[in-house]
Scaffold this active site. Sequence first.
Site: not given
Ligand code: 3PG
Length: 214
Positions: A43, A47, A131
């Site tokens: 994924e 960002r 999710k």
């Molecule tokens: C996110 O969208 O940032 C994810 O959920 C990842 O979360 P994490 O960095 O706590 O694994």
Amino acid sequence: MPLPDPSFLLARAPVVPVVTVPSVAAGVKLAKALTEGGLPLIEVTLRTPAALDAIAAIAAEVPEAIVGAGTVTRSELIQKSIDAGARFLVSPGCPPALAEALAEAPVPVMPGCATATEAMTLHALGFPVLKLFPAESVGGVGLIKSLAGPLPDLRFCPTGGIGPGNVGTYLAQSNILAVGGSWVAPSEAIALGDWEQIVALAKAAAKLSRAAFP
Ligand code: 3PG
């Protein structure tokens, strides 16, 4: 018509690396390291300015990867992600207009929820896998366990605060198909180009077993 179901993708690996790519080149190297370690689903969060181009480059240059787009927070990002080559979409939450647009997407979607009401709303729109985000902050395994009673058809891919210390308890739940997390692709390792570390982290994650796919 049922919506495209992410389950068949999630069957490929217990962990979906949630990655934030500083550049297209780093994205491709990261995808190579993660797939080498046994994690084909990736994924790429929308960002960074490089994210969409990185999705396109991974789709073109790393055929063993199944690349998706994360942080799909606005409807206009849906088509852009698919045009880039995203084979699945993930959102952190689901305001109604975004949820309705995601329900029209031709690829599997895991929309984000954090409460029973949000889960029910998304389920009513036809999404089979959600999710849970940010998983650890909103109730974690306990919340997902509690939702199994009233919402037995729903499956989850929780993310947010999951790592080596707690991933096992999530994967032991039969309504959790896989988890997402950034721990397999730490930003420091990406910045240093330490791909061997990422291969090793991916290998450890790929070995995890889960109740949903005995
Ligand atoms: C996110 O969208 O940032 C994810 O959920 C990842 O979360 P994490 O960095 O706590 O694994």
